[in-house]
Design a protein around this motif. Structure first.
Motif, PDB file in Angstrom:
ATOM      1  N   LEU A  26     -55.912 -33.366  39.646  1.00 29.92           N
ATOM      2  CA  LEU A  26     -55.356 -34.748  39.088  1.00 29.92           C
ATOM      3  C   LEU A  26     -55.119 -35.666  40.064  1.00 29.92           C
ATOM      4  O   LEU A  26     -55.532 -37.033  39.665  1.00 29.92           O
ATOM      5  CB  LEU A  26     -54.059 -34.554  38.314  1.00 29.92           C
ATOM      6  CG  LEU A  26     -54.029 -34.522  36.967  1.00 29.92           C
ATOM      7  CD1 LEU A  26     -52.533 -34.032  36.447  1.00 29.92           C
ATOM      8  CD2 LEU A  26     -54.434 -35.824  36.073  1.00 29.92           C
ATOM      9  N   VAL A  29     -58.684 -38.059  40.858  1.00 27.98           N
ATOM     10  CA  VAL A  29     -59.132 -38.846  40.084  1.00 27.98           C
ATOM     11  C   VAL A  29     -59.016 -40.297  40.372  1.00 27.98           C
ATOM     12  O   VAL A  29     -58.074 -40.803  40.586  1.00 27.98           O
ATOM     13  CB  VAL A  29     -58.602 -38.899  38.584  1.00 27.98           C
ATOM     14  CG1 VAL A  29     -59.403 -39.719  37.661  1.00 27.98           C
ATOM     15  CG2 VAL A  29     -58.830 -37.287  38.109  1.00 27.98           C
ATOM     16  N   ASP A  33     -61.572 -44.501  37.093  1.00 28.71           N
ATOM     17  CA  ASP A  33     -61.836 -43.354  36.206  1.00 28.71           C
ATOM     18  C   ASP A  33     -60.542 -42.965  35.253  1.00 28.71           C
ATOM     19  O   ASP A  33     -60.549 -42.933  34.099  1.00 28.71           O
ATOM     20  CB  ASP A  33     -62.358 -42.090  36.678  1.00 28.71           C
ATOM     21  CG  ASP A  33     -63.677 -42.190  37.381  1.00 28.71           C
ATOM     22  OD1 ASP A  33     -64.594 -42.167  36.771  1.00 28.71           O
ATOM     23  OD2 ASP A  33     -63.879 -42.706  38.599  1.00 28.71           O
ATOM     24  N   ARG A  34     -59.596 -43.152  35.935  1.00 30.41           N
ATOM     25  CA  ARG A  34     -58.295 -42.878  35.493  1.00 30.41           C
ATOM     26  C   ARG A  34     -58.057 -43.641  34.162  1.00 30.41           C
ATOM     27  O   ARG A  34     -57.362 -43.410  33.140  1.00 30.41           O
ATOM     28  CB  ARG A  34     -57.122 -43.194  36.144  1.00 30.41           C
ATOM     29  CG  ARG A  34     -55.819 -42.401  36.302  1.00 30.41           C
ATOM     30  CD  ARG A  34     -54.956 -42.683  37.263  1.00 30.41           C
ATOM     31  NE  ARG A  34     -55.482 -42.056  38.852  1.00 30.41           N
ATOM     32  CZ  ARG A  34     -54.879 -40.723  38.932  1.00 30.41           C
ATOM     33  NH1 ARG A  34     -54.167 -40.045  38.215  1.00 30.41           N
ATOM     34  NH2 ARG A  34     -55.389 -40.120  40.054  1.00 30.41           N
ATOM     35  N   ALA A  83     -52.101 -36.298  30.494  1.00 29.34           N
ATOM     36  CA  ALA A  83     -53.139 -36.954  31.192  1.00 29.34           C
ATOM     37  C   ALA A  83     -53.981 -37.872  30.366  1.00 29.34           C
ATOM     38  O   ALA A  83     -53.817 -37.845  29.362  1.00 29.34           O
ATOM     39  CB  ALA A  83     -54.255 -35.829  31.703  1.00 29.34           C
ATOM     40  N   THR A  84     -54.485 -38.887  31.136  1.00 26.95           N
ATOM     41  CA  THR A  84     -54.910 -40.206  30.548  1.00 26.95           C
ATOM     42  C   THR A  84     -56.384 -39.630  29.911  1.00 26.95           C
ATOM     43  O   THR A  84     -56.837 -38.394  30.733  1.00 26.95           O
ATOM     44  CB  THR A  84     -55.239 -41.501  31.323  1.00 26.95           C
ATOM     45  OG1 THR A  84     -56.197 -41.046  32.346  1.00 26.95           O
ATOM     46  CG2 THR A  84     -54.010 -41.895  31.927  1.00 26.95           C
ATOM     47  N   GLU A  87     -58.830 -39.268  32.945  1.00 22.08           N
ATOM     48  CA  GLU A  87     -58.582 -38.228  33.735  1.00 22.08           C
ATOM     49  C   GLU A  87     -59.005 -37.182  33.295  1.00 22.08           C
ATOM     50  O   GLU A  87     -59.832 -36.262  34.038  1.00 22.08           O
ATOM     51  CB  GLU A  87     -57.015 -37.868  34.106  1.00 22.08           C
ATOM     52  CG  GLU A  87     -56.420 -39.089  34.974  1.00 22.08           C
ATOM     53  CD  GLU A  87     -54.884 -39.027  34.889  1.00 22.08           C
ATOM     54  OE1 GLU A  87     -54.174 -39.590  35.910  1.00 22.08           O
ATOM     55  OE2 GLU A  87     -54.244 -38.409  33.826  1.00 22.08           O
ATOM     56  N   TRP A  90     -63.069 -37.520  33.444  1.00 19.56           N
ATOM     57  CA  TRP A  90     -63.126 -37.143  35.023  1.00 19.56           C
ATOM     58  C   TRP A  90     -63.553 -35.898  35.270  1.00 19.56           C
ATOM     59  O   TRP A  90     -64.457 -35.271  35.902  1.00 19.56           O
ATOM     60  CB  TRP A  90     -62.430 -37.871  35.810  1.00 19.56           C
ATOM     61  CG  TRP A  90     -62.744 -37.843  37.340  1.00 19.56           C
ATOM     62  CD1 TRP A  90     -63.508 -38.638  38.092  1.00 19.56           C
ATOM     63  CD2 TRP A  90     -62.359 -36.724  37.946  1.00 19.56           C
ATOM     64  NE1 TRP A  90     -63.778 -38.216  39.250  1.00 19.56           N
ATOM     65  CE2 TRP A  90     -62.864 -37.073  39.408  1.00 19.56           C
ATOM     66  CE3 TRP A  90     -61.512 -35.324  38.100  1.00 19.56           C
ATOM     67  CZ2 TRP A  90     -62.748 -35.998  40.615  1.00 19.56           C
ATOM     68  CZ3 TRP A  90     -61.630 -34.600  39.254  1.00 19.56           C
ATOM     69  CH2 TRP A  90     -62.168 -34.998  40.364  1.00 19.56           C
TER      70      TRP A  90
END
Ligand code: HEC
Length: 125
Positions: A26, A29, A33-34, A83-84, A87, A90
């Motif tokens: 995590l 990233v 990208d996040r 998480a997004t 993320e 990615w």
């Protein structure tokens, strides 16, 4: 000797609680990208396609219910569900191979977004 046993016991307990998941990916990233937006977020057809892809590519390790199996982590934890989309996308592209998570960069980007939409549609459990 006692101390060694205790340390070993703790290590086993950690493994028992959903596998030795590392989650340091995590922090790797990049910000752009996040923040990437999932073009399929919340779309029923894409989620259904993501489910089929998940069953083909991911269920062997993470379980059909995404709760993890054989020491591989659950994907319905607060960390993964929190998480997004960017993320998770990615991670699918890059993998985390040193810790046993393969890269899925051979799947087309739309398919990876569909998988992310499916994973996020399930929520925490
Ligand atoms: C060969 C087994 C294997 C397959 C197949 C696999 N994974 Fe994983 N995955 C892992 C392992 C092992 C980890 C834990 C890595 C670590 O220690 O952080 C992981 C971690 C993850 C994480 C991060 C979990 C966390 O808590 O940090 C996500 C999200 C994930 N996988 C999604 C997927 C998706 C989606 C697919 C299918 C495209 C997939 N994985 C296929 C083994 C696998």
């Amino acid at each position: 000797m006692r101390r060694v046993l205790r340390v070993a016991g703790l290590a086993l307990m950690t493994l028992g609680a959903g596998g030795a998941v590392n989650q340091k990916w995590l922090a790797k990233v990049p910000a752009a990208d996040r923040a990437a937006v999932n073009p399929y977020r919340g779309q029923a057809e894409a989620i259904a396609a993501g489910q089929r892809l998940f069953e083909d590519h991911c269920a062997a390790c993470h379980g059909k219910d995404l709760l993890g199996r054989h020491g591989k982590p659950s994907l319905r934890t607060p960390v993964v569900q929190g998480a997004t989309d960017g993320e998770l996308f990615w991670l699918l592209k890059n993998g985390y191979q040193r810790h046993g998570m393969p890269s899925w960069s051979n799947l087309p980007a739309p398919e990876r977004w569909q998988i992310v939409a499916y994973v996020k549609s399930l929520g925490q459990k």
